[in-house]
Design an enzyme around this catalytic site. Structure first.
Site, mmCIF file in Angstrom:
data_model
loop_
_atom_site.group_PDB
_atom_site.id
_atom_site.type_symbol
_atom_site.label_atom_id
_atom_site.label_comp_id
_atom_site.label_asym_id
_atom_site.label_seq_id
_atom_site.Cartn_x
_atom_site.Cartn_y
_atom_site.Cartn_z
ATOM 1 N N PRO A 87 0.797 -1.235 0.000
ATOM 2 C CA PRO A 87 0.000 0.000 0.000
ATOM 3 C C PRO A 87 0.826 1.280 0.000
ATOM 4 O O PRO A 87 0.258 2.369 -0.050
ATOM 5 C CB PRO A 87 -0.812 -0.123 1.284
ATOM 6 C CG PRO A 87 0.022 -0.973 2.182
ATOM 7 C CD PRO A 87 0.822 -1.887 1.309
ATOM 8 N N ASP B 147 2.440 1.191 -12.025
ATOM 9 C CA ASP B 147 1.103 1.732 -11.871
ATOM 10 C C ASP B 147 1.079 2.929 -10.960
ATOM 11 O O ASP B 147 1.990 3.123 -10.179
ATOM 12 C CB ASP B 147 0.248 0.632 -11.223
ATOM 13 C CG ASP B 147 -0.987 0.369 -12.031
ATOM 14 O OD1 ASP B 147 -1.648 1.350 -12.368
ATOM 15 O OD2 ASP B 147 -1.255 -0.813 -12.308
ATOM 16 N N LYS C 54 -2.428 6.034 -14.271
ATOM 17 C CA LYS C 54 -3.092 7.310 -14.507
ATOM 18 C C LYS C 54 -2.640 8.324 -13.457
ATOM 19 O O LYS C 54 -2.653 8.058 -12.280
ATOM 20 C CB LYS C 54 -4.604 7.120 -14.390
ATOM 21 C CG LYS C 54 -5.384 8.189 -15.136
ATOM 22 C CD LYS C 54 -6.858 8.155 -14.792
ATOM 23 C CE LYS C 54 -7.475 6.787 -14.944
ATOM 24 N NZ LYS C 54 -8.880 6.743 -14.532
ATOM 25 N N GLY D 287 -0.251 -1.798 -7.307
ATOM 26 C CA GLY D 287 -0.464 -1.350 -5.931
ATOM 27 C C GLY D 287 -1.139 -2.440 -5.103
ATOM 28 O O GLY D 287 -1.956 -3.198 -5.615
ATOM 29 N N GLY D 288 -0.779 -2.511 -3.830
ATOM 30 C CA GLY D 288 -1.433 -3.470 -2.931
ATOM 31 C C GLY D 288 -1.165 -4.895 -3.344
ATOM 32 O O GLY D 288 -0.023 -5.280 -3.594
ATOM 33 N N ASP D 289 -2.215 -5.687 -3.433
ATOM 34 C CA ASP D 289 -2.108 -7.061 -3.907
ATOM 35 C C ASP D 289 -2.648 -7.129 -5.338
ATOM 36 O O ASP D 289 -3.687 -6.527 -5.632
ATOM 37 C CB ASP D 289 -2.931 -7.988 -2.996
ATOM 38 C CG ASP D 289 -2.771 -9.436 -3.426
ATOM 39 O OD1 ASP D 289 -1.828 -10.085 -2.946
ATOM 40 O OD2 ASP D 289 -3.568 -9.910 -4.272
ATOM 41 N N VAL E 17 -6.423 -8.116 -5.750
ATOM 42 C CA VAL E 17 -7.522 -7.405 -5.066
ATOM 43 C C VAL E 17 -7.861 -6.164 -5.884
ATOM 44 O O VAL E 17 -7.093 -5.192 -5.886
ATOM 45 C CB VAL E 17 -7.125 -7.021 -3.617
ATOM 46 C CG1 VAL E 17 -8.258 -6.228 -2.949
ATOM 47 C CG2 VAL E 17 -6.815 -8.267 -2.795
ATOM 48 N N MET F 105 -12.127 2.159 -3.283
ATOM 49 C CA MET F 105 -12.619 2.902 -4.463
ATOM 50 C C MET F 105 -14.025 3.461 -4.230
ATOM 51 O O MET F 105 -14.823 3.511 -5.161
ATOM 52 C CB MET F 105 -12.656 1.985 -5.707
ATOM 53 C CG MET F 105 -11.315 1.387 -6.058
ATOM 54 S SD MET F 105 -11.400 0.343 -7.528
ATOM 55 C CE MET F 105 -12.291 -1.066 -6.928
ATOM 56 N N GLY G 276 -3.034 6.263 3.070
ATOM 57 C CA GLY G 276 -2.337 5.503 4.110
ATOM 58 C C GLY G 276 -0.866 5.300 3.776
ATOM 59 O O GLY G 276 -0.498 5.145 2.611
#
Ligand code: SAH
Length: 342
Positions: free
Chosen positions: A97, A120, A142, A173-175, A178, A253, A282
């Site tokens: 994250p 990304d 973006k 980003g993240g996983d 997901v 989102m 975060g």
């Protein structure tokens, strides 16, 4: 594999059939060597032998003996067996994250070995060029003033490079699985016959509430959490299912749908004063938490100018956090549970 030694300026002669030597040449160039290539033992000239400080023989062992003899006594010789198939592959890497420290060691290693990195908007790992020193870095995310590359095009670029024999890291980003379209990218790689690996990442759904001190489950308070896309408003039956489950609800989102999401949950039976929080950006220096109830949160968010990327957390677990205790108005006589905190 990356060559760890600094070979800056070292003249290296790579001998082997075209196609088999590409990857070796790239590896030595990355380490700083000045590489010359001979396509076959017959092409190994006396001049090339004289210049080389290291020779790398790539290909079937049977083709090496003449070259070894030509190079004897001139420079060290190493041999690399031929690889039969092109070594192209796709590696989806979850960046976590925010910040390099929240990425896995497997992710860091994949970047170090990458030839191409498709990155990304939310994959913020710091100095990507330093983490992937041998890679061409392509930003497909973006950003303001920068158009996102359409998903189909991302998959096309990814497959094209991997089919050409390169190791392509798709950093997300993240996983990756997901809300990241990771499944589609894996399917595109598999369809192209490419080996594909997925390196998991810390999802913001789990990591970001925690960075504000909000536990997703808590003994005696919540024994379940559901991660929901807030991209589109909830259907009434979905809201009812979430309300009936009685656990924590995490929306990703969802900032542009804050009013419909919170309203759907109260209509479905959740109490108006159910604690709810937004954790914005975060793990960044701008991280902040907006803490209130299902009823007050949209207004608090609007007044604070809260925006994406944010995670919305709904449930009694919000009460377990220091941000709840510190919320503006916590100690006020009216008992209003509202406020913005960091
Ligand atoms: N694959 C990602 C999610 C992609 S969807 C993951 O596993 O985390 C993008 C959404 O993730 C954003 O709209 C936001 O809801 C959330 N998000 C990602 N990073 C975040 C961060 N640092 N802080 C708050 N929310 C974040």
């Amino acid at each position: 594999m990356l060559i760890e030694t600094d070979l800056t300026g070292l003249p290296v002669l790579v001998v082997g059939p075209p196609g088999l030597t590409t990857e070796t040449v790239r590896r030595y160039q990355r380490a700083g060597a000045v590489v010359s290539v001979a396509a076959s033992p017959g092409d190994v000239t006396t001049a090339a032998c004289e210049m080389a400080r290291l020779a790398v023989l790539v290909g079937p062992a049977a083709t090496w003996s003449g070259t070894r003899a030509a190079l004897a006594g001139r420079c060290p010789v190493v041999t690399e067996p031929a690889r039969e198939a092109p070594r192209g592959q796709v590696v989806l890497v979850g960046a976590g994250p925010g910040g390099i420290e929240l990425m896995t060691l497997a992710g860091v290693r994949a970047l170090a070995d990458a030839d191409v990195v498709l990155t990304d908007r939310l994959a913020e790992v710091g100095d990507l060029a330093a983490l992937a020193p041998g890679a061409a870095i392509v930003d497909v995310g973006k950003r303001p003033g920068h158009h996102a590359v359409p998903q189909g095009e991302i998959e096309r670029i990814m497959v094209e490079h991997a089919v050409a024999g390169l190791t392509v890291v798709r950093l997300k980003g993240g996983d990756p699985y997901v809300f990241g379209r990771g499944g589609e990218e894996v399917a595109a790689a598999v369809e192209a016959g490419l080996p594909v690996t997925v390196v998991p990442g810390v999802s913001s759904a789990v990591g970001v509430p925690g960075c504000a001190g909000i536990p997703l489950t808590h003994r005696g308070v919540s024994h379940a959490f559901t991660v929901v896309s807030g991209h589109v408003p909830l259907e009434p039956r979905q809201a009812t299912a979430l309300a009936d489950l009685g656990g924590t609800v995490v929306f990703l989102m969802g900032m542009h749908n804050l009013v419909p999401l919170t309203t759907a949950l109260t209509r479905a039976g959740l109490a108006h004063d159910t604690p709810a929080a937004i954790v914005e950006r975060g793990f960044t220096p701008d991280q902040r938490s907006i803490v209130g109830t299902l009823t007050t949160l949209p207004d608090l968010a609007a007044r604070a100018g809260a925006s994406s990327p944010s995670v919305i957390i709904v449930g009694e677990v919000v009460r377990q956090s220091a941000v709840w205790d510190r919320r503006v108005g916590a100690a006020s006589p009216s008992g209003l549970a509202v406020g913005v905190t960091s």
